[in-house]
Design a protein around this motif. Sequence first.
Motif, PDB file in Angstrom:
ATOM      1  N   LEU A  27     -15.820   1.462 -10.147  1.00 49.76           N
ATOM      2  CA  LEU A  27     -15.143   2.891 -10.220  1.00 49.76           C
ATOM      3  C   LEU A  27     -14.609   3.083 -11.720  1.00 49.76           C
ATOM      4  O   LEU A  27     -14.438   4.203 -12.004  1.00 49.76           O
ATOM      5  CB  LEU A  27     -14.303   3.222  -9.171  1.00 49.76           C
ATOM      6  CG  LEU A  27     -14.821   3.418  -7.744  1.00 49.76           C
ATOM      7  CD1 LEU A  27     -13.774   3.521  -6.774  1.00 49.76           C
ATOM      8  CD2 LEU A  27     -16.092   4.259  -7.539  1.00 49.76           C
ATOM      9  N   GLY A  28     -14.367   2.115 -12.469  1.00 48.90           N
ATOM     10  CA  GLY A  28     -13.686   2.282 -13.502  1.00 48.90           C
ATOM     11  C   GLY A  28     -12.334   2.426 -13.483  1.00 48.90           C
ATOM     12  O   GLY A  28     -11.909   3.401 -14.372  1.00 48.90           O
ATOM     13  N   LEU A  29     -11.516   2.040 -12.763  1.00 51.11           N
ATOM     14  CA  LEU A  29     -10.131   2.093 -12.586  1.00 51.11           C
ATOM     15  C   LEU A  29      -9.614   0.944 -13.170  1.00 51.11           C
ATOM     16  O   LEU A  29      -9.699  -0.317 -12.992  1.00 51.11           O
ATOM     17  CB  LEU A  29     -10.001   2.222 -10.956  1.00 51.11           C
ATOM     18  CG  LEU A  29     -10.666   3.316 -10.351  1.00 51.11           C
ATOM     19  CD1 LEU A  29     -10.351   3.391  -8.604  1.00 51.11           C
ATOM     20  CD2 LEU A  29     -10.170   4.917 -10.880  1.00 51.11           C
ATOM     21  N   THR A  30      -8.092   1.260 -13.422  1.00 47.72           N
ATOM     22  CA  THR A  30      -7.229   0.061 -13.872  1.00 47.72           C
ATOM     23  C   THR A  30      -6.011   0.140 -12.809  1.00 47.72           C
ATOM     24  O   THR A  30      -5.314   0.947 -12.547  1.00 47.72           O
ATOM     25  CB  THR A  30      -6.648   0.242 -15.325  1.00 47.72           C
ATOM     26  OG1 THR A  30      -7.812   0.153 -16.126  1.00 47.72           O
ATOM     27  CG2 THR A  30      -5.776  -0.733 -15.786  1.00 47.72           C
ATOM     28  N   PHE A  31      -5.891  -0.977 -12.441  1.00 52.34           N
ATOM     29  CA  PHE A  31      -4.566  -1.090 -11.346  1.00 52.34           C
ATOM     30  C   PHE A  31      -3.493  -1.989 -12.285  1.00 52.34           C
ATOM     31  O   PHE A  31      -3.852  -3.010 -12.799  1.00 52.34           O
ATOM     32  CB  PHE A  31      -5.079  -1.959 -10.097  1.00 52.34           C
ATOM     33  CG  PHE A  31      -6.098  -1.324  -9.396  1.00 52.34           C
ATOM     34  CD1 PHE A  31      -5.917  -0.627  -8.174  1.00 52.34           C
ATOM     35  CD2 PHE A  31      -7.334  -1.458  -9.794  1.00 52.34           C
ATOM     36  CE1 PHE A  31      -6.631  -0.058  -7.405  1.00 52.34           C
ATOM     37  CE2 PHE A  31      -8.480  -0.826  -8.790  1.00 52.34           C
ATOM     38  CZ  PHE A  31      -7.898  -0.231  -7.604  1.00 52.34           C
ATOM     39  N   SER A  32      -2.244  -1.496 -12.077  1.00 59.38           N
ATOM     40  CA  SER A  32      -0.937  -1.817 -12.640  1.00 59.38           C
ATOM     41  C   SER A  32      -0.485  -3.172 -12.169  1.00 59.38           C
ATOM     42  O   SER A  32      -1.245  -3.726 -10.804  1.00 59.38           O
ATOM     43  CB  SER A  32      -0.063  -0.981 -12.480  1.00 59.38           C
ATOM     44  OG  SER A  32       0.788  -0.758 -11.285  1.00 59.38           O
ATOM     45  N   THR A  33       0.319  -3.717 -12.658  1.00 59.52           N
ATOM     46  CA  THR A  33       1.106  -5.018 -12.030  1.00 59.52           C
ATOM     47  C   THR A  33       1.624  -4.472 -10.389  1.00 59.52           C
ATOM     48  O   THR A  33       2.247  -3.074 -10.358  1.00 59.52           O
ATOM     49  CB  THR A  33       2.045  -5.207 -12.534  1.00 59.52           C
ATOM     50  OG1 THR A  33       1.832  -5.777 -13.936  1.00 59.52           O
ATOM     51  CG2 THR A  33       3.244  -6.369 -11.830  1.00 59.52           C
ATOM     52  N   PRO A  34       1.386  -4.883  -9.336  1.00 60.16           N
ATOM     53  CA  PRO A  34       1.636  -4.550  -8.219  1.00 60.16           C
ATOM     54  C   PRO A  34       3.202  -4.305  -8.005  1.00 60.16           C
ATOM     55  O   PRO A  34       3.873  -5.131  -8.228  1.00 60.16           O
ATOM     56  CB  PRO A  34       1.137  -5.672  -6.908  1.00 60.16           C
ATOM     57  CG  PRO A  34       1.011  -6.711  -7.826  1.00 60.16           C
ATOM     58  CD  PRO A  34       0.520  -6.436  -9.153  1.00 60.16           C
ATOM     59  N   TYR A  35       3.704  -3.356  -7.259  1.00 56.01           N
ATOM     60  CA  TYR A  35       5.092  -3.205  -6.868  1.00 56.01           C
ATOM     61  C   TYR A  35       5.496  -3.453  -5.441  1.00 56.01           C
ATOM     62  O   TYR A  35       6.619  -3.693  -4.924  1.00 56.01           O
ATOM     63  CB  TYR A  35       5.420  -1.693  -6.936  1.00 56.01           C
ATOM     64  CG  TYR A  35       4.837  -0.711  -6.303  1.00 56.01           C
ATOM     65  CD1 TYR A  35       5.123  -0.347  -4.888  1.00 56.01           C
ATOM     66  CD2 TYR A  35       3.525  -0.122  -6.951  1.00 56.01           C
ATOM     67  CE1 TYR A  35       4.406   0.596  -4.319  1.00 56.01           C
ATOM     68  CE2 TYR A  35       3.002   1.104  -6.226  1.00 56.01           C
ATOM     69  CZ  TYR A  35       3.452   1.395  -4.813  1.00 56.01           C
ATOM     70  OH  TYR A  35       2.433   2.282  -4.367  1.00 56.01           O
ATOM     71  N   PHE A  36       4.177  -3.696  -4.737  1.00 54.22           N
ATOM     72  CA  PHE A  36       4.489  -3.959  -3.251  1.00 54.22           C
ATOM     73  C   PHE A  36       3.218  -4.987  -2.593  1.00 54.22           C
ATOM     74  O   PHE A  36       2.185  -4.617  -3.125  1.00 54.22           O
ATOM     75  CB  PHE A  36       4.705  -2.889  -2.209  1.00 54.22           C
ATOM     76  CG  PHE A  36       4.917  -3.261  -0.809  1.00 54.22           C
ATOM     77  CD1 PHE A  36       6.260  -3.232  -0.426  1.00 54.22           C
ATOM     78  CD2 PHE A  36       3.947  -3.505  -0.100  1.00 54.22           C
ATOM     79  CE1 PHE A  36       6.534  -3.734   0.802  1.00 54.22           C
ATOM     80  CE2 PHE A  36       4.249  -3.708   1.388  1.00 54.22           C
ATOM     81  CZ  PHE A  36       5.451  -4.177   1.678  1.00 54.22           C
ATOM     82  N   ILE A  37       3.702  -6.163  -2.060  1.00 51.63           N
ATOM     83  CA  ILE A  37       2.895  -7.071  -1.767  1.00 51.63           C
ATOM     84  C   ILE A  37       2.778  -7.200   0.000  1.00 51.63           C
ATOM     85  O   ILE A  37       3.951  -7.643   0.366  1.00 51.63           O
ATOM     86  CB  ILE A  37       2.862  -8.245  -2.371  1.00 51.63           C
ATOM     87  CG1 ILE A  37       3.007  -8.069  -3.720  1.00 51.63           C
ATOM     88  CG2 ILE A  37       1.568  -9.071  -1.997  1.00 51.63           C
ATOM     89  CD1 ILE A  37       3.147  -9.615  -4.498  1.00 51.63           C
ATOM     90  N   SER A  38       1.833  -6.789   0.447  1.00 52.49           N
ATOM     91  CA  SER A  38       1.719  -6.817   1.946  1.00 52.49           C
ATOM     92  C   SER A  38       1.244  -8.325   2.340  1.00 52.49           C
ATOM     93  O   SER A  38       0.649  -9.019   1.730  1.00 52.49           O
ATOM     94  CB  SER A  38       0.907  -5.783   2.687  1.00 52.49           C
ATOM     95  OG  SER A  38      -0.405  -5.990   2.368  1.00 52.49           O
TER      96      SER A  38
END
Length: 276
Positions: free
Chosen positions: A153-164
């Motif tokens: 999709l051409g998306l950038t994900f930041s550093t996660p703020y929550f980990i399940s």
Amino acid sequence: FSTREGYSALPFANAVYCVGNYGEILSRDFDDAIRSEINEINKGTGMHYCIPFGEIGGPGTEDDMFLNTTLVSIQATSELRCGVIAPDGVFERNLTKFGLDYCRTMAAAIFYGKSDAVEIFFESDEQAYTALLARDLDVVVGGKIDMVNDLDLGLTFSTPYFISDQLEFQDVGFYSFVTRKDDFMFSLFVDTIVLSTFYAYDNGIAKEEGFEMPLISIFGPDMLWALRDAISFSGNYVELFRQHFPQYHPPGRNGLNKDSANPQFLPRPGISSHFN
């Protein structure tokens, strides 16, 4: 698979077949005395890591700001358009509110402390990503990091703020901000604001001490106080976390990996879907 031919449809598995898994490569190339705990596979301990900021407060220029065309256009409209992915369920509602406060933190960073300078859109993940790519949204919060969405999709994900937690037959869930991949400077800005909440906690900076956060000039002089404005609104990561999960001190993988004491590696979510 017992032969190389069995891997032919899975190029990355061919690599494992030829050179071994991560642990085998690490053992082959590094003596046990040199290997540090942070380079091991995480089994459930704190993973939020405060990446050193380095020298971010040097002299900035107007050119730095105008390289970030998204920040310029957002400031011109006086409002951040933030899509919030809102799944069902009580736990997810707390998680949605957590993400909503991160949206307000982002607005505070951009608009000189004005955390209400944000228009919120509650969307499904598909709706949110479509609107983001169409530039009807500036940023999305609550996106689960996924290799397929990142590549296709051409998306950038930041550093996660929550980990399940990891459930049976499912990857660990990493929840993050999502930006467009062609928007590098704004993606970097968003990531920096997320990291600032970890930095504040790691350095003992609480909400009322937000002015102790470093100045940042790499996004132009208008953003010099961005980290101070962000933390003065949200507080550090633990303060923000407890507003939405008051029964928990950040547990398990949502703890801070202080002093690089915990393993930091996990498979990227989405890889397992290639085996199905």
